[in-house]
Design a protein around this motif. Sequence first.
Motif, PDB file in Angstrom:
ATOM      1  N   GLN A 250       0.835  -1.205   0.000  1.00 30.67           N
ATOM      2  CA  GLN A 250       0.000   0.000   0.000  1.00 30.67           C
ATOM      3  C   GLN A 250       0.874   1.261   0.000  1.00 30.67           C
ATOM      4  O   GLN A 250       0.512   2.285  -0.578  1.00 30.67           O
ATOM      5  CB  GLN A 250      -0.953   0.005   1.199  1.00 30.67           C
ATOM      6  N   TYR A 251       2.057   1.147   0.633  1.00 31.44           N
ATOM      7  CA  TYR A 251       2.994   2.273   0.611  1.00 31.44           C
ATOM      8  C   TYR A 251       3.527   2.514  -0.793  1.00 31.44           C
ATOM      9  O   TYR A 251       3.819   3.658  -1.167  1.00 31.44           O
ATOM     10  CB  TYR A 251       4.148   1.980   1.568  1.00 31.44           C
ATOM     11  N   SER A 252       3.626   1.445  -1.592  1.00 31.94           N
ATOM     12  CA  SER A 252       4.100   1.562  -2.971  1.00 31.94           C
ATOM     13  C   SER A 252       3.112   2.321  -3.842  1.00 31.94           C
ATOM     14  O   SER A 252       3.469   2.789  -4.922  1.00 31.94           O
ATOM     15  CB  SER A 252       4.352   0.176  -3.565  1.00 31.94           C
ATOM     16  N   VAL A 253       1.863   2.424  -3.383  1.00 30.18           N
ATOM     17  CA  VAL A 253       0.847   3.184  -4.116  1.00 30.18           C
ATOM     18  C   VAL A 253       0.704   4.594  -3.537  1.00 30.18           C
ATOM     19  O   VAL A 253       0.699   5.586  -4.277  1.00 30.18           O
ATOM     20  CB  VAL A 253      -0.508   2.446  -4.080  1.00 30.18           C
ATOM     21  N   ILE A 254       0.622   4.684  -2.232  1.00 28.83           N
ATOM     22  CA  ILE A 254       0.365   5.976  -1.582  1.00 28.83           C
ATOM     23  C   ILE A 254       1.540   6.932  -1.753  1.00 28.83           C
ATOM     24  O   ILE A 254       1.345   8.126  -2.012  1.00 28.83           O
ATOM     25  CB  ILE A 254       0.051   5.768  -0.089  1.00 28.83           C
ATOM     26  N   ARG A 255       2.763   6.419  -1.627  1.00 26.38           N
ATOM     27  CA  ARG A 255       3.932   7.296  -1.675  1.00 26.38           C
ATOM     28  C   ARG A 255       4.082   8.033  -3.009  1.00 26.38           C
ATOM     29  O   ARG A 255       4.201   9.258  -3.038  1.00 26.38           O
ATOM     30  CB  ARG A 255       5.185   6.489  -1.353  1.00 26.38           C
ATOM     31  N   PRO A 256       4.070   7.346  -4.165  1.00 25.14           N
ATOM     32  CA  PRO A 256       4.183   8.093  -5.424  1.00 25.14           C
ATOM     33  C   PRO A 256       2.980   8.984  -5.710  1.00 25.14           C
ATOM     34  O   PRO A 256       3.130  10.072  -6.275  1.00 25.14           O
ATOM     35  CB  PRO A 256       4.334   6.998  -6.487  1.00 25.14           C
ATOM     36  N   LEU A 257       1.769   8.540  -5.299  1.00 23.22           N
ATOM     37  CA  LEU A 257       0.594   9.385  -5.510  1.00 23.22           C
ATOM     38  C   LEU A 257       0.681  10.671  -4.687  1.00 23.22           C
ATOM     39  O   LEU A 257       0.357  11.762  -5.175  1.00 23.22           O
ATOM     40  CB  LEU A 257      -0.678   8.615  -5.159  1.00 23.22           C
ATOM     41  N   SER A 258       1.129  10.544  -3.433  1.00 23.67           N
ATOM     42  CA  SER A 258       1.264  11.746  -2.600  1.00 23.67           C
ATOM     43  C   SER A 258       2.343  12.669  -3.143  1.00 23.67           C
ATOM     44  O   SER A 258       2.230  13.897  -3.026  1.00 23.67           O
ATOM     45  CB  SER A 258       1.586  11.347  -1.159  1.00 23.67           C
ATOM     46  N   ALA A 259       3.375  12.096  -3.758  1.00 24.40           N
ATOM     47  CA  ALA A 259       4.417  12.929  -4.364  1.00 24.40           C
ATOM     48  C   ALA A 259       3.865  13.719  -5.552  1.00 24.40           C
ATOM     49  O   ALA A 259       4.175  14.908  -5.726  1.00 24.40           O
ATOM     50  CB  ALA A 259       5.586  12.061  -4.803  1.00 24.40           C
ATOM     51  N   LEU A 260       3.025  13.067  -6.352  1.00 28.09           N
ATOM     52  CA  LEU A 260       2.413  13.774  -7.484  1.00 28.09           C
ATOM     53  C   LEU A 260       1.454  14.860  -7.017  1.00 28.09           C
ATOM     54  O   LEU A 260       1.426  15.966  -7.583  1.00 28.09           O
ATOM     55  CB  LEU A 260       1.682  12.767  -8.376  1.00 28.09           C
ATOM     56  N   VAL A 261       0.678  14.562  -5.971  1.00 28.58           N
ATOM     57  CA  VAL A 261      -0.235  15.575  -5.418  1.00 28.58           C
ATOM     58  C   VAL A 261       0.549  16.758  -4.848  1.00 28.58           C
ATOM     59  O   VAL A 261       0.184  17.917  -5.050  1.00 28.58           O
ATOM     60  CB  VAL A 261      -1.139  14.941  -4.342  1.00 28.58           C
ATOM     61  N   SER A 262       1.639  16.461  -4.156  1.00 29.62           N
ATOM     62  CA  SER A 262       2.474  17.528  -3.604  1.00 29.62           C
ATOM     63  C   SER A 262       3.038  18.405  -4.713  1.00 29.62           C
ATOM     64  O   SER A 262       3.101  19.625  -4.585  1.00 29.62           O
ATOM     65  CB  SER A 262       3.625  16.929  -2.786  1.00 29.62           C
TER      66      SER A 262
ATOM     67  N   ASN B 163       1.554  10.083   4.709  1.00 30.05           N
ATOM     68  CA  ASN B 163       2.771   9.339   4.397  1.00 30.05           C
ATOM     69  C   ASN B 163       3.345   8.652   5.630  1.00 30.05           C
ATOM     70  O   ASN B 163       3.843   7.522   5.550  1.00 30.05           O
ATOM     71  CB  ASN B 163       3.817  10.272   3.786  1.00 30.05           C
ATOM     72  N   ASN B 164       3.292   9.320   6.775  1.00 29.86           N
ATOM     73  CA  ASN B 164       3.813   8.721   8.002  1.00 29.86           C
ATOM     74  C   ASN B 164       2.994   7.499   8.414  1.00 29.86           C
ATOM     75  O   ASN B 164       3.558   6.482   8.843  1.00 29.86           O
ATOM     76  CB  ASN B 164       3.827   9.755   9.125  1.00 29.86           C
ATOM     77  N   ALA B 165       1.671   7.584   8.304  1.00 29.90           N
ATOM     78  CA  ALA B 165       0.828   6.436   8.636  1.00 29.90           C
ATOM     79  C   ALA B 165       1.096   5.277   7.682  1.00 29.90           C
ATOM     80  O   ALA B 165       1.183   4.114   8.092  1.00 29.90           O
ATOM     81  CB  ALA B 165      -0.642   6.845   8.581  1.00 29.90           C
ATOM     82  N   SER B 166       1.274   5.587   6.398  1.00 28.04           N
ATOM     83  CA  SER B 166       1.511   4.558   5.400  1.00 28.04           C
ATOM     84  C   SER B 166       2.866   3.874   5.612  1.00 28.04           C
ATOM     85  O   SER B 166       2.966   2.635   5.568  1.00 28.04           O
ATOM     86  CB  SER B 166       1.444   5.169   3.998  1.00 28.04           C
ATOM     87  N   VAL B 167       3.906   4.660   5.850  1.00 28.85           N
ATOM     88  CA  VAL B 167       5.239   4.079   6.011  1.00 28.85           C
ATOM     89  C   VAL B 167       5.337   3.304   7.325  1.00 28.85           C
ATOM     90  O   VAL B 167       6.041   2.287   7.416  1.00 28.85           O
ATOM     91  CB  VAL B 167       6.322   5.182   5.931  1.00 28.85           C
ATOM     92  N   THR B 168       4.621   3.745   8.363  1.00 28.55           N
ATOM     93  CA  THR B 168       4.635   3.016   9.635  1.00 28.55           C
ATOM     94  C   THR B 168       3.980   1.654   9.487  1.00 28.55           C
ATOM     95  O   THR B 168       4.486   0.642   9.997  1.00 28.55           O
ATOM     96  CB  THR B 168       3.903   3.833  10.712  1.00 28.55           C
ATOM     97  N   LEU B 169       2.855   1.581   8.776  1.00 30.34           N
ATOM     98  CA  LEU B 169       2.179   0.314   8.546  1.00 30.34           C
ATOM     99  C   LEU B 169       3.062  -0.629   7.730  1.00 30.34           C
ATOM    100  O   LEU B 169       3.165  -1.832   8.035  1.00 30.34           O
ATOM    101  CB  LEU B 169       0.850   0.553   7.827  1.00 30.34           C
TER     102      LEU B 169
END
Length: 335
Positions: A185-197, A226-232
């Motif tokens: 799930q981090y592999s999806v959330i991280r790049p998407l959050s980077a694009l949104v940023s 991102n912190n919640a995603s990377v912690t999980l």
Amino acid sequence: RDCRAQATLTRGGSGEEPSSFSPRTESRSIARGKTRRRRQAAADEASMPQVGTYDVALVIAGLATLTAVVLSLHLIHAHLKMYVKPQRQRYVIRILWMVPIYALDSFLSLCFIGAAPVFEVPRDAYEAYVLYNFVALMIDCMGGEMDARTFFATQPPQKHWFPFGFLGEHDMSVFLETTRLCVLQYSVIRPLSALVSLGFYFSENVGYDDQDLSVTSSYLWIMLLNNASVTLALYYLIYFYHAALPCEALQRTRPLSKFLAVKSVVFFCFWQYTAIALLGAFGVIDRSLAHKSSAATQTGLTDFIVCLEMAFFAAVHFFVFPPKEHLLWAPTTTT
């Protein structure tokens, strides 16, 4: 005053200029000339290009980046020359590419601080790709997906650790699928959050300020996500390693060193960036990185540290992912 009066009388009486001044007048004239020359020299020095902290940081980061790229390419080339386990080494090579990509992206971000968010997108996307390949590598080292699923299904139930103890015990029959889902799930959330940023960064209406921690700040909510995603993801990676400890096939591949190497690059760099951003937001880091860029201290500091760290990890990978160890492993099970 006497000299000036004498000069005035001389001009008034004869209409001629005096042939000389007194020694006192001459010394004052020399002193004024020296003062003017000193002021001119100071002005010239101020107008000359200065060599500040930023310039030194660029040189050091450039050398570290070059070291990281050369070492990583040498190790990748060694794996390709000894390509005896294609499926497994394919995952390893993809992980090894993480170091030069991180180093080059961070160096370019340091060189062009104003466009730093642009360079963060490919770095974050590849970071997510590395996690996918690391999980696939660990499963392959266990003998393949079917062997890994069978192994976990025969293990006793695993309890959740604090603070997730209220969730009870893991269902080991689906432990592999649960781990893969929670890590990827981090592999999806991280790049998407980077694009949104990146979109917020170039947006005039929303904006993206990594020093703004107000509840209306887009940076705050993206950072929390991102912190919640990377912690999980980290939680389940650790759980995966702990549950797979009895697997002899996995232990022959020295999984702890590989786990620490990947975790250090991906997760430590992420929390390092978050920590520096928080220190900057709370005013702990307020010194300018350079005489050229007083508003980009934390961005430049993060990229500079990452460049140094990648040179270190490039050397460490020679011991963590040596090509010769594939000669000792049993044949890879194709899934």
